[in-house]
Scaffold this active site. Structure first.
Site, PDB file in Angstrom:
ATOM      1  N   ASP A  37      45.309  -0.654   9.658  1.00 55.16           N
ATOM      2  CA  ASP A  37      44.133  -1.511   9.865  1.00 55.16           C
ATOM      3  C   ASP A  37      44.609  -2.897  10.276  1.00 55.16           C
ATOM      4  O   ASP A  37      45.784  -3.245  10.081  1.00 55.16           O
ATOM      5  CB  ASP A  37      43.277  -1.580   8.593  1.00 55.16           C
ATOM      6  CG  ASP A  37      41.826  -1.930   8.895  1.00 55.16           C
ATOM      7  OD1 ASP A  37      40.976  -1.022   8.918  1.00 55.16           O
ATOM      8  OD2 ASP A  37      41.543  -3.128   9.148  1.00 55.16           O
ATOM      9  N   THR A  91      32.632   1.032  17.022  1.00 53.33           N
ATOM     10  CA  THR A  91      32.189   1.046  18.423  1.00 53.33           C
ATOM     11  C   THR A  91      30.799   0.389  18.445  1.00 53.33           C
ATOM     12  O   THR A  91      29.777   1.081  18.405  1.00 53.33           O
ATOM     13  CB  THR A  91      32.134   2.484  18.992  1.00 53.33           C
ATOM     14  OG1 THR A  91      31.569   3.363  18.023  1.00 53.33           O
ATOM     15  CG2 THR A  91      33.502   2.994  19.368  1.00 53.33           C
ATOM     16  N   THR A 129      32.362   6.953  17.318  1.00 57.57           N
ATOM     17  CA  THR A 129      31.306   7.434  18.203  1.00 57.57           C
ATOM     18  C   THR A 129      31.475   6.832  19.602  1.00 57.57           C
ATOM     19  O   THR A 129      31.588   5.612  19.738  1.00 57.57           O
ATOM     20  CB  THR A 129      29.923   7.023  17.645  1.00 57.57           C
ATOM     21  OG1 THR A 129      29.869   7.422  16.274  1.00 57.57           O
ATOM     22  CG2 THR A 129      28.796   7.681  18.418  1.00 57.57           C
ATOM     23  N   LYS A 218      27.506  14.966  20.172  1.00 60.08           N
ATOM     24  CA  LYS A 218      27.452  14.049  19.022  1.00 60.08           C
ATOM     25  C   LYS A 218      26.144  13.244  19.012  1.00 60.08           C
ATOM     26  O   LYS A 218      25.426  13.212  18.012  1.00 60.08           O
ATOM     27  CB  LYS A 218      28.680  13.123  19.056  1.00 60.08           C
ATOM     28  CG  LYS A 218      28.543  11.785  18.365  1.00 60.08           C
ATOM     29  CD  LYS A 218      28.410  11.859  16.852  1.00 60.08           C
ATOM     30  CE  LYS A 218      28.317  10.456  16.249  1.00 60.08           C
ATOM     31  NZ  LYS A 218      27.578  10.361  15.017  1.00 60.08           N
ATOM     32  N   ASN A 222      22.316  13.778  16.565  1.00 61.20           N
ATOM     33  CA  ASN A 222      21.597  12.770  15.783  1.00 61.20           C
ATOM     34  C   ASN A 222      20.225  12.466  16.374  1.00 61.20           C
ATOM     35  O   ASN A 222      19.272  12.199  15.648  1.00 61.20           O
ATOM     36  CB  ASN A 222      22.439  11.491  15.668  1.00 61.20           C
ATOM     37  CG  ASN A 222      23.465  11.606  14.541  1.00 61.20           C
ATOM     38  OD1 ASN A 222      23.454  12.592  13.797  1.00 61.20           O
ATOM     39  ND2 ASN A 222      24.337  10.633  14.410  1.00 61.20           N
ATOM     40  N   ASN A 233       7.030  11.478  10.344  1.00 59.77           N
ATOM     41  CA  ASN A 233       6.394  10.182  10.045  1.00 59.77           C
ATOM     42  C   ASN A 233       5.075  10.032  10.793  1.00 59.77           C
ATOM     43  O   ASN A 233       4.114   9.456  10.273  1.00 59.77           O
ATOM     44  CB  ASN A 233       7.348   9.032  10.387  1.00 59.77           C
ATOM     45  CG  ASN A 233       8.445   8.864   9.340  1.00 59.77           C
ATOM     46  OD1 ASN A 233       8.295   9.335   8.214  1.00 59.77           O
ATOM     47  ND2 ASN A 233       9.530   8.222   9.706  1.00 59.77           N
ATOM     48  N   GLY A 267       7.436  13.200   5.837  1.00 55.94           N
ATOM     49  CA  GLY A 267       6.880  11.909   6.244  1.00 55.94           C
ATOM     50  C   GLY A 267       7.295  10.902   5.189  1.00 55.94           C
ATOM     51  O   GLY A 267       6.910  11.029   4.027  1.00 55.94           O
ATOM     52  N   CYS A 275      24.063   4.789  12.094  1.00 46.52           N
ATOM     53  CA  CYS A 275      24.226   5.827  13.122  1.00 46.52           C
ATOM     54  C   CYS A 275      22.929   6.227  13.834  1.00 46.52           C
ATOM     55  O   CYS A 275      22.846   6.147  15.062  1.00 46.52           O
ATOM     56  CB  CYS A 275      24.850   7.078  12.507  1.00 46.52           C
ATOM     57  SG  CYS A 275      26.565   6.833  12.071  1.00 46.52           S
ATOM     58  N   LYS A 333      20.062   4.230   2.353  1.00 47.25           N
ATOM     59  CA  LYS A 333      19.932   5.528   1.684  1.00 47.25           C
ATOM     60  C   LYS A 333      20.590   5.443   0.308  1.00 47.25           C
ATOM     61  O   LYS A 333      21.351   4.498   0.056  1.00 47.25           O
ATOM     62  CB  LYS A 333      20.523   6.651   2.544  1.00 47.25           C
ATOM     63  CG  LYS A 333      22.033   6.591   2.703  1.00 47.25           C
ATOM     64  CD  LYS A 333      22.509   7.659   3.643  1.00 47.25           C
ATOM     65  CE  LYS A 333      22.428   9.043   3.069  1.00 47.25           C
ATOM     66  NZ  LYS A 333      23.311   9.272   1.911  1.00 47.25           N
TER      67      LYS A 333
HETATM   68  N1  LIG Z   1      29.788   4.773   8.870  1.00 49.29           N
HETATM   69  C1  LIG Z   1      29.179   5.886   9.252  1.00 49.29           C
HETATM   70  O1  LIG Z   1      28.230   6.389   8.613  1.00 49.29           O
HETATM   71  C2  LIG Z   1      29.629   6.616  10.480  1.00 49.29           C
HETATM   72  C3  LIG Z   1      29.222   7.942  10.688  1.00 49.29           C
HETATM   73  C4  LIG Z   1      29.629   8.614  11.835  1.00 49.29           C
HETATM   74  C5  LIG Z   1      30.387   7.928  12.765  1.00 49.29           C
HETATM   75  N2  LIG Z   1      30.776   6.635  12.549  1.00 49.29           N
HETATM   76  C6  LIG Z   1      31.571   5.974  13.562  1.00 49.29           C
HETATM   77  O2  LIG Z   1      32.871   5.716  13.041  1.00 49.29           O
HETATM   78  C7  LIG Z   1      33.378   4.502  13.586  1.00 49.29           C
HETATM   79  C8  LIG Z   1      33.815   3.584  12.452  1.00 49.29           C
HETATM   80  O3  LIG Z   1      32.685   3.267  11.654  1.00 49.29           O
HETATM   81  P1  LIG Z   1      32.826   2.596  10.218  1.00 49.29           P
HETATM   82  O4  LIG Z   1      31.443   2.557   9.685  1.00 49.29           O
HETATM   83  O5  LIG Z   1      33.888   3.228   9.423  1.00 49.29           O
HETATM   84  O6  LIG Z   1      33.309   1.123  10.647  1.00 49.29           O
HETATM   85  P2  LIG Z   1      33.765  -0.073   9.686  1.00 49.29           P
HETATM   86  O7  LIG Z   1      33.335  -1.319  10.372  1.00 49.29           O
HETATM   87  O8  LIG Z   1      33.306   0.186   8.291  1.00 49.29           O
HETATM   88  O9  LIG Z   1      35.361   0.017   9.670  1.00 49.29           O
HETATM   89  C9  LIG Z   1      36.150  -0.095  10.810  1.00 49.29           C
HETATM   90  C10 LIG Z   1      37.575  -0.495  10.409  1.00 49.29           C
HETATM   91  O10 LIG Z   1      38.377  -0.519  11.597  1.00 49.29           O
HETATM   92  C11 LIG Z   1      39.254  -1.640  11.546  1.00 49.29           C
HETATM   93  N3  LIG Z   1      39.664  -1.961  12.919  1.00 49.29           N
HETATM   94  C12 LIG Z   1      38.950  -2.530  13.929  1.00 49.29           C
HETATM   95  N4  LIG Z   1      39.672  -2.575  15.065  1.00 49.29           N
HETATM   96  C13 LIG Z   1      40.881  -2.038  14.774  1.00 49.29           C
HETATM   97  C14 LIG Z   1      42.058  -1.801  15.541  1.00 49.29           C
HETATM   98  N5  LIG Z   1      42.126  -2.130  16.829  1.00 49.29           N
HETATM   99  N6  LIG Z   1      43.116  -1.262  14.910  1.00 49.29           N
HETATM  100  C15 LIG Z   1      43.081  -0.914  13.602  1.00 49.29           C
HETATM  101  N7  LIG Z   1      41.968  -1.091  12.831  1.00 49.29           N
HETATM  102  C16 LIG Z   1      40.888  -1.646  13.415  1.00 49.29           C
HETATM  103  C17 LIG Z   1      38.432  -2.711  10.855  1.00 49.29           C
HETATM  104  O11 LIG Z   1      39.256  -3.713  10.309  1.00 49.29           O
HETATM  105  C18 LIG Z   1      37.688  -1.873   9.793  1.00 49.29           C
HETATM  106  O12 LIG Z   1      38.439  -1.800   8.601  1.00 49.29           O
HETATM  107  C19 LIG Z   1      32.268   3.944  14.476  1.00 49.29           C
HETATM  108  O13 LIG Z   1      32.454   4.363  15.793  1.00 49.29           O
HETATM  109  C20 LIG Z   1      31.020   4.602  13.923  1.00 49.29           C
HETATM  110  O14 LIG Z   1      29.989   4.698  14.881  1.00 49.29           O
HETATM  111  C21 LIG Z   1      30.428   5.975  11.423  1.00 49.29           C
END
Ligand SMILES: NC(=O)c1ccc[n+]([C@@H]2O[C@H](COP(=O)([O-])OP(=O)(O)OC[C@H]3O[C@@H](n4cnc5c(N)ncnc54)[C@H](O)[C@@H]3O)[C@@H](O)[C@H]2O)c1
Length: 447
Positions: A37, A91, A129, A218, A222, A233, A267, A275, A333
């Site tokens: 990270d 993303t 995503t 993907k 959703n 709803n 509903g 997401c 949620k």
């Molecule tokens: N949270 C969800 O419910 C969920 C569900 C399905 C898909 N996703 C997808 O998963 C992805 C991550 O979501 P999240 O909720 O875990 O995000 P988040 O913001 O909670 O965590 C992302 C992490 O990535 C780190 N980071 C950012 N850029 C980086 C890099 N270049 N190198 C290394 N680390 C880096 C950040 O410091 C952070 O700790 C997104 O694309 C999201 O759409 C999330």
């Protein structure tokens, strides 16, 4: 005796709400894992055995499997010492609704520079995503340029989104309905499939396909769910205006038809979280990019946006102007503290804007909510405090503790009349004390 083959080491780039539970789940299935990270606190926490997000079972598994986990800021350390890397970085949505791949691109650039020096094969799976087309058009060229190697020859790049719900991530990862793999080449797909066959406890179907089809799947998945939610709803709104009607009875019957199914067919409240709203918009953006107006996700979004006013209408009809209104539930949620596009917050802000006196309570999300709640809104530090100070209570998040605690508190607090607006239909009117006026979402209410 035959010697068991050692499992490959796995690396996970991005240790957030999805990345940390993903890494810990993989460790719990016997793998050594290295997390990467950019945030030094996140790395330190994980190395100290502390979880970075609120997630069911996470703290427990982290403690149990801590010896198999290490975190670092060094891409070289992670990539040179692992064979399979999952990228789970943010993303963010752009103004046109598509997903920006900039953080994935930055991670791939770093990974590619390490792959230049690595002679052994390596597979990279993007879990973040993506908007359809991003992998082939944007990300693969970045990785090939930074590594100086050809995808499919020296290493593989796959799209492998997880279908999880926050609050239940670890269970969802261990027992998914299916696994989706968009593969650059067959060998990389085989490696990922083998990994999931070992990690998952339920032998899920594994669908392998071209990356573009996985990218579409993907967000289509959703968007199908959001369509179902908005449909239910819409029925709730309709039934609230029809004497004698109740959308719960309607949707329970509809759900018995195997072509429809009962999941997400209640509903209740608008969909929210990080997401559903974004994926719905991303499908529209993808349609637009291909010169097509996708009316279904647009209308789904319009219905979703109208739900706060629809729930506020139930308040307006039922509640004397002087009643203080208590909103129960600020997380989008149960079992999470995430407040992205949360109905509790949007409703509380809407009512405060209409000059109603509003107080809020949530078992986990109060702190996160403070940043985005209207300053006129009051905070209750406990459910008891909220019940004692408000005469109208709206349940916006179906926390299990609310379902069990609220009726007990109402029975104790029997000196005044209380109105309950139950958006999730978690209560049976008959089980609530007589001094409670019950209004269920989707039930007729006389205007
Ligand atoms: N949270 C969800 O419910 C969920 C569900 C399905 C898909 N996703 C997808 O998963 C992805 C991550 O979501 P999240 O909720 O875990 O995000 P988040 O913001 O909670 O965590 C992302 C992490 O990535 C780190 N980071 C950012 N850029 C980086 C890099 N270049 N190198 C290394 N680390 C880096 C950040 O410091 C952070 O700790 C997104 O694309 C999201 O759409 C999330």
């Amino acid at each position: 005796m035959m010697k068991r083959k050692k499992l490959p080491t796995i690396s996970v780039v991005g240790l957030g709400k999805l990345g940390t539970p993903f890494l810990v789940t993989v460790a719990s299935r016997g793998y050594q894992v290295i997390g990467v990270d950019l945030n030094p606190n996140t790395i330190q926490n994980l190395n100290d055995g502390k979880s970075n997000s609120v997630e069911s079972k996470l703290a427990l598994l982290l403690k149990q499997y801590h010896a198999r986990i290490r975190a670092t800021a060094s891409f070289a350390e992670a990539i040179l010492n692992s064979e399979l890397t999952f990228i789970i970085v943010p993303t963010p949505s752009t103004s046109n609704g598509s997903f920006s791949p900039k953080h994935v691109a930055a991670a791939l650039k770093n990974i590619g520079q390490v792959l230049r020096q690595k002679s052994q094969p390596h597979v990279i799976a993007i879990v973040s995503t993506l908007s359809p087309g991003s992998l082939a058009q944007v990300l693969a060229p970045i990785l090939e340029k930074s590594s100086g190697k050809k995808i499919g020859k020296n290493f593989g790049l796959c799209y492998n989104p997880s279908f999880i719900a926050l609050g239940n991530v670890i269970n969802n990862l261990l027992k998914p309905d299916f696994v989706l793999i968009g593969e650059s080449d067959q060998k990389s797909g085989d490696i990922l499939e083998k990994f999931y066959r070992r990690v998952c406890l339920n032998q899920p179907p594994i669908k392998r396909m071209q990356p573009i089809n996985a990218e579409i799947t993907k967000i289509a998945l959703n968007t199908f769910i959001t369509t179902k939610i908005s449909f239910a709803n819409m029925l709730a709104q309709l039934c609230e205006r029809v004497p004698g009607a109740d959308s719960l009875e309607v949707t329970q019957a509809l759900g018995l038809d195997s072509r429809i199914g009962s999941k997400y067919l209640l509903g209740s409240v608008p969909y929210g979280g990080p997401c559903f709203p974004r994926d719905n918009r991303a499908l529209r953006a993808f349609g637009k990019k291909n010169r097509m107006t996708l009316g279904l996700p647009r209308e789904t979004d319009v219905i979703n946006q109208s739900q706060i006013a629809a729930i506020a209408r139930l308040v307006e009809i039922s509640t004397p102007p002087k009643n203080k209104i208590g909103v129960i539930g600020l997380a989008y949620k149960p079992e999470t503290d995430v407040v992205d596009e949360s109905v509790g917050i949007n409703l509380a802000n809407y009512l405060a804007h209409k000059k109603c006196a509003v107080s809020v309570y949530d078992p986990l999300a109060l702190e996160n909510a403070r940043r985005i709640l209207d300053p006129r809104i009051a905070y209750a530090t406990s459910l008891t405090a909220l019940v004692n100070s408000c005469k109208t209570l709206i349940v916006t998040t179906a926390w299990l503790m609310i379902k069990y605690e609220l009726p007990k508190l109402l029975t104790k607090n029997n000196r005044r009349s209380i109105i309950i607006i139950d958006c999730w239909r978690i209560f049976d009117h008959a089980d609530l004390p007589n001094h409670v006026t019950y209004i269920g979402r989707g039930q007729y209410i006389r205007a």
